[in-house]
Design an enzyme around this catalytic site. Structure first.
Site, PDB file in Angstrom:
ATOM      1  N   SER A 127      63.334 -12.846 131.748  1.00 54.68           N
ATOM      2  CA  SER A 127      63.260 -13.596 130.482  1.00 54.68           C
ATOM      3  C   SER A 127      64.600 -14.240 130.153  1.00 54.68           C
ATOM      4  O   SER A 127      65.662 -13.701 130.500  1.00 54.68           O
ATOM      5  CB  SER A 127      62.867 -12.609 129.379  1.00 54.68           C
ATOM      6  OG  SER A 127      63.179 -13.135 128.120  1.00 54.68           O
ATOM      7  N   TYR A 151      63.804  -5.090 124.496  1.00 53.98           N
ATOM      8  CA  TYR A 151      62.966  -5.893 125.404  1.00 53.98           C
ATOM      9  C   TYR A 151      63.835  -6.541 126.490  1.00 53.98           C
ATOM     10  O   TYR A 151      63.572  -6.423 127.690  1.00 53.98           O
ATOM     11  CB  TYR A 151      62.227  -6.965 124.586  1.00 53.98           C
ATOM     12  CG  TYR A 151      61.622  -8.065 125.430  1.00 53.98           C
ATOM     13  CD1 TYR A 151      60.557  -7.806 126.287  1.00 53.98           C
ATOM     14  CD2 TYR A 151      62.130  -9.370 125.378  1.00 53.98           C
ATOM     15  CE1 TYR A 151      60.007  -8.823 127.076  1.00 53.98           C
ATOM     16  CE2 TYR A 151      61.587 -10.387 126.153  1.00 53.98           C
ATOM     17  CZ  TYR A 151      60.529 -10.106 126.996  1.00 53.98           C
ATOM     18  OH  TYR A 151      59.998 -11.106 127.781  1.00 53.98           O
TER      19      TYR A 151
HETATM   20  N1  LIG Z   1      55.536 -16.519 127.356  1.00 48.63           N
HETATM   21  C1  LIG Z   1      56.863 -16.670 127.367  1.00 48.63           C
HETATM   22  O1  LIG Z   1      57.404 -17.607 126.777  1.00 48.63           O
HETATM   23  C2  LIG Z   1      57.734 -15.673 128.109  1.00 48.63           C
HETATM   24  C3  LIG Z   1      59.127 -15.821 128.026  1.00 48.63           C
HETATM   25  C4  LIG Z   1      59.950 -14.920 128.709  1.00 48.63           C
HETATM   26  C5  LIG Z   1      59.391 -13.923 129.481  1.00 48.63           C
HETATM   27  N2  LIG Z   1      58.037 -13.775 129.537  1.00 48.63           N
HETATM   28  C6  LIG Z   1      57.510 -12.669 130.372  1.00 48.63           C
HETATM   29  O2  LIG Z   1      56.444 -13.180 131.158  1.00 48.63           O
HETATM   30  C7  LIG Z   1      55.433 -12.180 131.323  1.00 48.63           C
HETATM   31  C8  LIG Z   1      54.104 -12.713 130.822  1.00 48.63           C
HETATM   32  O3  LIG Z   1      54.253 -13.063 129.452  1.00 48.63           O
HETATM   33  P1  LIG Z   1      53.056 -13.613 128.572  1.00 48.63           P
HETATM   34  O4  LIG Z   1      53.619 -14.602 127.644  1.00 48.63           O
HETATM   35  O5  LIG Z   1      51.913 -13.970 129.452  1.00 48.63           O
HETATM   36  O6  LIG Z   1      52.712 -12.305 127.733  1.00 48.63           O
HETATM   37  P2  LIG Z   1      51.288 -11.651 127.395  1.00 48.63           P
HETATM   38  O7  LIG Z   1      51.550 -10.554 126.424  1.00 48.63           O
HETATM   39  O8  LIG Z   1      50.325 -12.711 127.025  1.00 48.63           O
HETATM   40  O9  LIG Z   1      50.851 -11.055 128.809  1.00 48.63           O
HETATM   41  C9  LIG Z   1      51.239  -9.778 129.282  1.00 48.63           C
HETATM   42  C10 LIG Z   1      49.970  -9.061 129.728  1.00 48.63           C
HETATM   43  O10 LIG Z   1      50.356  -7.813 130.294  1.00 48.63           O
HETATM   44  C11 LIG Z   1      49.413  -6.833 129.884  1.00 48.63           C
HETATM   45  N3  LIG Z   1      50.076  -5.525 129.926  1.00 48.63           N
HETATM   46  C12 LIG Z   1      51.106  -5.086 129.145  1.00 48.63           C
HETATM   47  N4  LIG Z   1      51.419  -3.817 129.459  1.00 48.63           N
HETATM   48  C13 LIG Z   1      50.571  -3.444 130.463  1.00 48.63           C
HETATM   49  C14 LIG Z   1      50.372  -2.247 131.197  1.00 48.63           C
HETATM   50  N5  LIG Z   1      51.115  -1.158 130.957  1.00 48.63           N
HETATM   51  N6  LIG Z   1      49.409  -2.207 132.146  1.00 48.63           N
HETATM   52  C15 LIG Z   1      48.649  -3.313 132.392  1.00 48.63           C
HETATM   53  N7  LIG Z   1      48.764  -4.465 131.716  1.00 48.63           N
HETATM   54  C16 LIG Z   1      49.712  -4.534 130.761  1.00 48.63           C
HETATM   55  C17 LIG Z   1      49.016  -7.237 128.463  1.00 48.63           C
HETATM   56  O11 LIG Z   1      47.755  -6.733 128.084  1.00 48.63           O
HETATM   57  C18 LIG Z   1      49.016  -8.762 128.566  1.00 48.63           C
HETATM   58  O12 LIG Z   1      47.729  -9.272 128.830  1.00 48.63           O
HETATM   59  C19 LIG Z   1      55.933 -10.961 130.565  1.00 48.63           C
HETATM   60  O13 LIG Z   1      56.593 -10.120 131.487  1.00 48.63           O
HETATM   61  C20 LIG Z   1      56.914 -11.527 129.565  1.00 48.63           C
HETATM   62  O14 LIG Z   1      57.894 -10.576 129.208  1.00 48.63           O
HETATM   63  C21 LIG Z   1      57.198 -14.630 128.870  1.00 48.63           C
END
Ligand SMILES: NC(=O)c1ccc[n+]([C@@H]2O[C@H](COP(=O)([O-])OP(=O)(O)OC[C@H]3O[C@@H](n4cnc5c(N)ncnc54)[C@H](O)[C@@H]3O)[C@@H](O)[C@H]2O)c1
Length: 317
Positions: A127, A151
């Site tokens: 991130s 986080y």
């Molecule tokens: N969207 C952004 O702008 C952004 C920015 C920086 C980093 N990220 C990272 O990218 C990744 C995806 O982000 P996103 O925006 O799709 O978030 P999101 O919350 O929509 O997706 C994460 C998914 O992981 C699942 N999950 C969480 N813990 C779990 C577990 N223990 N077992 C199984 N499933 C689990 C959740 O149910 C969710 O569907 C994450 O690692 C997030 O930290 C996203």
């Protein structure tokens, strides 16, 4: 290719799965469908993915090693795209344990299973928050990172673990430092969907730091194109890439795209956990992929709003 995608019901997991399914890859999706935000909405994403014959879904918590390992035992996997994590900076103050079980234990479980299965290429989500409060812009992958929130600290630890595993077990590990990703099927806990909801419901929108934050907003369609190219590349041990458009805009600028709408705003002061501005350097990514172009923000944001209205997403979130 046979690809394992963790967090497949999430915003990025869903979007990346769909773009790979369209290209005929076989996707094994894993998610625990937790209720950090609406699990009905996550189920809707899975329903959409199940329209593809070569999508298989397992509802599993990645912190449970036995279950995670059992479902993958008989499956051949070429590449892992690890996106499951507890996201959100502020929520980490309320529920710190979730960050340890999903982001740390879950990450190690994924690594151990991949090691056993002799998987040679793993992409994982880091991130932009790992940069912390560095005012030397744009942020480069070579900068020393100083995460502030729990986080962000879990993401830094993921990068350290990835470094260790890649060297010790000769696995190509690719860390993706995502910057504020937005678009269709996006996250309801993020600014844009809160804005859309407030417009549709004619409710007041709280806007942090008086709307002055700059964010390196990056459109999901650009991210899925990047992923389609990255999976075919070869990497040397552990490499990290900023995934960003490198064109930050302020929240106030976004509001200016919604000219015909009356938006009720409550401007509030900055939350200390939020970094002031995010602005990544994407030269490393551009050097590798050469031909990436980023979509115009104004158009991408209004497209996303049209999709939101048309699909009546409001009722889920
Ligand atoms: N969207 C952004 O702008 C952004 C920015 C920086 C980093 N990220 C990272 O990218 C990744 C995806 O982000 P996103 O925006 O799709 O978030 P999101 O919350 O929509 O997706 C994460 C998914 O992981 C699942 N999950 C969480 N813990 C779990 C577990 N223990 N077992 C199984 N499933 C689990 C959740 O149910 C969710 O569907 C994450 O690692 C997030 O930290 C996203």
């Amino acid at each position: 290719m046979n690809i394992l995608i963790t967090g497949a019901a999430g915003f990025l997991g869903f979007s990346i799965s769909k773009s790979l399914l369209i290209k005929n890859h076989k996707i094994y999706g894993i998610d625990n469908l937790n209720n950090y935000y609406s699990s009905d909405y996550k189920n809707l994403r899975i329903k959409e993915l199940k329209k593809f014959r070569h999508f298989k879904f397992f509802k599993i918590d990645i912190s449970d090693f036995k279950k995670f390992n059992d479902v993958l035992k008989k499956i051949k996997i070429d590449i892992v795209i690890h996106l499951a994590a507890q996201a959100g900076v502020r929520y980490s103050v309320l529920k710190p344990q979730k960050y340890i079980s999903s982001n740390i234990t879950g990450f190690i479980n994924m690594m151990e299973i991949s090691k056993q299965k002799k998987i040679k290429k793993i992409f994982y989500a880091s991130s932009s928050s790992v940069y912390g409060e560095n005012s030397n812009y744009p942020w480069k992958e070579t900068f020393k990172i100083k995460p502030i929130s729990l986080y962000a600290k879990t993401k830094k630890f993921n990068e350290q673990l990835a470094n260790f595993y890649s060297k010790k077990y000769k696995i190509q590990m690719v860390g993706l430092r995502f910057f504020t990703i937005f678009g269709e099927w996006g996250r309801p806990d993020m600014f844009l969907f809160k804005l859309f909801k407030s417009i549709i419901n004619k409710k007041t929108l709280e806007i942090n730091n008086y709307g002055k934050h700059l964010r390196d907003f990056t459109y999901i369609h650009d991210v899925t194109k990047i992923m389609l190219s990255l999976i075919n590349k070869k990497f040397h041990q552990h490499q990290i890439f900023n995934i960003c458009s490198s064109e930050p805009i302020s929240l106030l600028k976004i509001l200016s795209y919604f000219k015909g709408y009356s938006i009720k705003l409550k401007k509030i002061k900055r939350n200390k956990l939020d970094v002031m501005n995010t602005h990544g350097d994407n030269k490393r990514l551009k050097k590798l992929l050469k031909t990436i172009k980023f979509t115009d923000k104004n158009r991408a944001i209004l497209n996303t709003f049209d999709w939101y209205k048309k699909n009546r997403i409001n009722k889920f979130i």
